[in-house]
Design a protein around this motif. Structure first.
Motif, short mmCIF file in Angstrom:
data_model
loop_
_atom_site.label_atom_id
_atom_site.label_comp_id
_atom_site.label_asym_id
_atom_site.label_seq_id
_atom_site.Cartn_x
_atom_site.Cartn_y
_atom_site.Cartn_z
N LEU A 39 0.83 -1.21 0.00
CA LEU A 39 0.00 0.00 0.00
C LEU A 39 0.86 1.26 0.00
N SER A 40 1.96 1.26 0.75
CA SER A 40 2.88 2.41 0.73
C SER A 40 3.46 2.62 -0.66
N ALA A 41 3.77 1.52 -1.35
CA ALA A 41 4.33 1.61 -2.70
C ALA A 41 3.30 2.14 -3.69
N VAL A 42 2.05 1.66 -3.56
CA VAL A 42 0.99 2.13 -4.47
C VAL A 42 0.76 3.63 -4.32
N VAL A 52 6.57 -3.83 -6.93
CA VAL A 52 7.38 -4.97 -6.50
C VAL A 52 8.72 -4.48 -5.95
N ASP A 53 9.34 -3.56 -6.67
CA ASP A 53 10.63 -3.01 -6.27
C ASP A 53 10.54 -2.36 -4.89
N LEU A 54 9.58 -1.50 -4.69
CA LEU A 54 9.49 -0.73 -3.45
C LEU A 54 9.02 -1.58 -2.26
N ASP A 103 12.39 7.55 -0.05
CA ASP A 103 13.72 7.06 -0.40
C ASP A 103 14.72 8.20 -0.24
N TYR A 104 15.63 8.06 0.72
CA TYR A 104 16.65 9.07 0.96
C TYR A 104 18.03 8.62 0.51
N GLY A 111 22.76 4.84 -4.33
CA GLY A 111 22.48 4.19 -3.06
C GLY A 111 23.50 3.17 -2.61
N ARG A 112 24.58 3.01 -3.35
CA ARG A 112 25.54 1.96 -3.02
C ARG A 112 26.59 2.42 -2.02
#
Length: 366
Positions: A39-42, A52-54, A103-104, A111-112
């Motif tokens: 739900l957060s991703a949607v 799927v990713d999030l 996403d911070y 992000g690596r």
């Protein structure tokens, strides 16, 4: 159903029931917070593959949750195949205080924490050579990471003291050309690349010859077969990128550990949450620590970014998705693991007889 008449208990029960139902249908272990993550991703993306990713879920689980949320009237799919909240869905997330995904992570290094451009010469050389790489094929569960990922892997390995003067084996992962990138640095003592795909082996050996890299070679090998005694305990570092069934984990990781010389040697590999659940990660980690006698020193989430592969429409993931739309952006990512051998570590080198090597209830992208 009205969610406003309770302090969240009824709504939480609904999410728990959804998780339980999808778990029964898919055999992927789930809990209520997995539904909350979907739900957060949607709330930030209507694209299923981005969801799927999030949400960091195996595709069968994410697909099952989305379908069940649609069945409950909380989501719907519009004519563009975007997945959206209904008013009932907005009421639910409001009552539960579910917030949009944030996403911070550093955009410069993706992000690596290891920017690929730190070694511009390596990056430019690798990108030019990789243009002619063989295409990923379904037969061997191939899917290439971005050039930025491959170069960042090498910089990470170098930063951990596992590159310079080391004997390195790269196993069953050369669709990413990591072995080639390691060899291009000319910092390792020896580089051996093994892979089942003779196209990749020929590609690497041709470049090694053209560039005069005489301390690197590539050899065809099927990791379901045990190594000969001449391969055991001969390397300081192994690098691999396994399929995520238990049979494949042992073939790639167990055999990788078998090639290491002694304590203090290192292994690198990727594990996803797209083809594995956190419950499987726990079992993998228990095997690494309890059975093989290694310690996990690093896990960098979403380190490896995979380019979309041409055979995606033929995969189980595409067939079970709630939409027919193919991914258009990077959505398949994996964590980058580093393990280190401890005194008394175990070398595993048994034959693999399991026929289910690439796919199981959690995996779907082959």
């Amino acid at each position: 159903m009205s969610f406003s008449n309770s302090p969240g208990g009824e709504a939480l029960d609904l999410l728990s029931r959804i998780a339980q139902k999808v778990q029964e249908e898919t055999k992927v272990r789930l809990h209520r917070r997995n539904v909350e993550r979907v739900l957060s991703a949607v709330m930030v993306s209507g694209d299923f593959w981005k969801i799927v990713d999030l949400s960091d879920l195996p595709v069968p689980a994410a697909s099952g949750i989305v379908k069940e949320l649609i069945s409950e009237g909380l989501l719907f799919i519009d004519d563009k195949e975007d997945i959206l909240l209904t008013q009932k869905g907005y009421d639910l997330i409001g009552e539960l205080g579910i917030e949009p995904f944030v996403d911070y992570s550093c955009q410069a290094c993706e992000g690596r924490g290891y920017p690929f451009y730190a070694d511009k010469e390596l990056y430019r050389t690798f990108v030019e050579l990789a243009k002619d790489r063989p295409k990923a094929i379904r037969d061997y569960d191939q899917g290439s990471v971005t050039p930025e990922t491959t170069v960042s892997r090498v910089l990470f390995i170098d930063s951990r003291g596992d590159l310079r003067g080391k004997d390195i084996i790269v196993m069953g992962a050369e669709d990413d050309l990591t072995g080639l990138a390691v060899a291009l640095t000319r910092k390792a003592n020896r580089v051996l690349v093994i892979d089942i795909d003779d196209r990749l082996i020929e590609f690497d050996n041709r470049i090694f010859k053209e560039l005069g890299i005489d301390n690197a070679e590539a050899v065809v090998w099927d990791l379901r077969k045990p190594y000969g005694e001449d391969m055991l305990g001969q390397f300081d570092v192994f690098i691999t990128d396994p399929p995520e069934t238990f049979a494949a984990f042992r073939a790639f990781i167990g055999r990788g550990i078998a090639t290491l010389r002694d304590e203090g040697c290192a292994g690198y590999f990727g594990l996803t949450l797209r083809d594995s659940s956190i419950f499987r990660w726990k079992e993998f980690q228990e095997t690494l620590i309890g059975e093989y006698g290694t310690v996990i020193t690093d896990i960098v989430q979403d380190f490896n970014h995979y380019m979309n592969w041409e055979y995606h429409p033929e995969t189980k993931a595409a067939q079970i998705a709630p939409v027919r739309k193919n991914p258009t952006d990077i959505w398949y990512r994996s964590a980058w693991y580093r393990i280190e051998t401890l005194p008394g570590f175990k070398r595993w080198n048994d034959p693999i007889s399991d026929d289910v090597f690439y796919l199981d209830e959690e995996g779907s992208t082959t």
